[in-house]
Design a protein around this motif. Structure first.
Motif, PDB file in Angstrom:
ATOM      1  N   UNK A 111      42.739  23.831 104.061  1.00 35.72           N
ATOM      2  CA  UNK A 111      43.356  24.630 102.999  1.00 35.72           C
ATOM      3  C   UNK A 111      44.659  25.211 103.516  1.00 35.72           C
ATOM      4  N   UNK A 112      45.678  25.218 102.665  1.00 36.26           N
ATOM      5  CA  UNK A 112      46.947  25.798 103.063  1.00 36.26           C
ATOM      6  C   UNK A 112      47.803  24.839 103.872  1.00 36.26           C
ATOM      7  N   UNK A 113      48.698  25.413 104.669  1.00 34.36           N
ATOM      8  CA  UNK A 113      49.677  24.630 105.412  1.00 34.36           C
ATOM      9  C   UNK A 113      49.174  24.283 106.806  1.00 34.36           C
ATOM     10  N   UNK A 114      49.135  22.998 107.158  1.00 34.42           N
ATOM     11  CA  UNK A 114      48.759  22.602 108.518  1.00 34.42           C
ATOM     12  C   UNK A 114      49.679  23.275 109.541  1.00 34.42           C
ATOM     13  N   UNK A 115      49.156  23.467 110.743  1.00 36.98           N
ATOM     14  CA  UNK A 115      49.877  24.049 111.883  1.00 36.98           C
ATOM     15  C   UNK A 115      49.940  25.574 111.836  1.00 36.98           C
ATOM     16  N   UNK A 116      49.500  26.211 110.752  1.00 37.73           N
ATOM     17  CA  UNK A 116      49.472  27.666 110.669  1.00 37.73           C
ATOM     18  C   UNK A 116      48.012  28.100 110.673  1.00 37.73           C
ATOM     19  N   UNK A 117      47.514  28.487 111.857  1.00 33.95           N
ATOM     20  CA  UNK A 117      46.086  28.767 112.055  1.00 33.95           C
ATOM     21  C   UNK A 117      45.220  27.570 111.689  1.00 33.95           C
ATOM     22  N   UNK A 118      45.787  26.391 111.759  1.00 31.36           N
ATOM     23  CA  UNK A 118      45.098  25.140 111.455  1.00 31.36           C
ATOM     24  C   UNK A 118      45.649  24.053 112.376  1.00 31.36           C
ATOM     25  N   UNK A 119      44.948  22.932 112.514  1.00 35.34           N
ATOM     26  CA  UNK A 119      45.488  21.829 113.312  1.00 35.34           C
ATOM     27  C   UNK A 119      46.837  21.358 112.781  1.00 35.34           C
ATOM     28  N   UNK A 120      47.644  20.807 113.652  1.00 35.98           N
ATOM     29  CA  UNK A 120      48.939  20.276 113.238  1.00 35.98           C
ATOM     30  C   UNK A 120      50.075  20.670 114.159  1.00 35.98           C
ATOM     31  N   UNK A 121      49.951  21.819 114.830  1.00 33.97           N
ATOM     32  CA  UNK A 121      51.046  22.262 115.689  1.00 33.97           C
ATOM     33  C   UNK A 121      51.315  21.270 116.814  1.00 33.97           C
ATOM     34  N   UNK A 122      50.249  20.765 117.426  1.00 35.03           N
ATOM     35  CA  UNK A 122      50.439  19.839 118.539  1.00 35.03           C
ATOM     36  C   UNK A 122      51.170  18.577 118.080  1.00 35.03           C
ATOM     37  N   UNK A 123      50.858  18.114 116.874  1.00 31.93           N
ATOM     38  CA  UNK A 123      51.513  16.929 116.330  1.00 31.93           C
ATOM     39  C   UNK A 123      52.988  17.204 116.068  1.00 31.93           C
TER      40      UNK A 123
END
Length: 302
Positions: A111-123
């Motif tokens: 839910x919401x935007x990846x990489x913000x308290x969710x997976x995705x930052x590493x990518x």
């Protein structure tokens, strides 16, 4: 749609194709897709289009992706893989290779935007380091929705995510934030909300204004506003369920104090070779007091 996502398991990625076959080398990209935080009607047209056309959909939870596309009535034509905090280190390099080969990868979290308290930052971090294209298809945000509904100042704010679970680490983090004047937004699990509010109450004071935002955009959306004392009392007497965001008002501006309280600071600057007028101006600006009154206080002290 069911043929594309017939089970909640991921679809294995094919081997990366060499340049000249499949994809278009050099123009691959990663798209961070914002997904609904509750109400599926908040999905954007662009997200629907990307779900239907992306070469690869990297999802935090393929089961939740399956439910989302069913609700949207969209057929996912690309490969689907799971990409979450437990496997992103292993899968990031492989995904970046597919971007290099010209593939479009849509990254979605629960839910919401990846990489913000969710997976995705590493990518994103890996893509930026490699000079690969990254963009976003913005969507609903629990952070901004909670902030807007809180009734607290929105002109300056900071996002603090989840507080540490261990009491000592949590206390240290809150000590760092005790003098934060911006409105603060936190996430918290419902079963830990009471503990969190008690910690906020102890560190920030009973009268600090705050809001608990629950189940945003969903049928049972609820925003409880009040002091930390009032919110703690509410949490102690209610069974809390659903996704939670907590918004806390910033620390109040400190009282400026009397000019006499700042004479020593002026004299310290003078002892360092700074002229009286400049020393008074510097201290008065920092303490938010009248320069004229401070100047008079310094002369009177002599």
């Amino acid at each position: 749609m069911d043929d594309q996502l017939s089970t909640p398991e991921e679809t294995p990625l094919p081997a990366v194709e060499p340049e000249g076959t499949g994809g278009v080398p050099g123009i691959g990209r990663i798209v961070l897709g914002g997904t609904p935080i509750g109400n599926v009607g908040d999905a954007t047209t662009r997200l629907v289009e990307l779900l239907a056309t992306a070469d690869i959909v990297a999802a935090e939870d393929t089961r939740r992706l399956h439910r989302l596309v069913q609700s949207l009535g969209v057929t996912v034509s690309g490969r689907v893989i799971s990409y979450h905090e437990h496997n992103e280190a292993a899968k990031t390099g492989e995904l970046l290779d597919h971007v290099r080969a010209g593939k479009t990868i849509l990254m979605v979290s629960d839910a919401g935007m990846p990489a913000v308290s969710d997976p995705g930052f590493r990518l994103v971090e890996g893509a930026v380091a490699a000079g690969l294209s990254v963009t976003a298809a913005p969507g609903p945000s629990a952070v901004l929705t909670a902030l807007a509904l809180s009734g607290l100042p929105t002109d300056r704010f900071c996002f603090e995510g989840f507080l540490p679970r261990k009491s000592g680490e949590r206390s240290s983090r809150l000590a760092e934030l005790a003098d934060e004047r911006r409105t603060m937004v936190f996430f918290e699990a419902p079963h830990r909300l009471e503990v969190m509010l008690r910690a906020l109450h102890e560190r920030f004071g009973a009268d600090r204004r705050a809001a608990v935002c629950r189940e945003l955009t969903k049928t049972y959306e609820e925003v409880i506003r009040g002091t930390l004392r009032e919110l703690l009392e509410w949490a102690e007497t209610n069974e809390i369920r659903g996704e939670i965001a907590v918004v806390v008002g910033g620390a109040p501006e400190p009282a400026p104090g009397k000019p006499e309280d700042h004479v020593a600071a002026v004299n310290e600057l003078i002892s360092q070779g700074i002229r009286l007028k400049e020393a008074v101006a510097a201290v008065a600006d920092d303490a938010r007091i009248s320069k004229r009154e401070l100047y008079s206080a310094v002369l009177a002290a002599r």
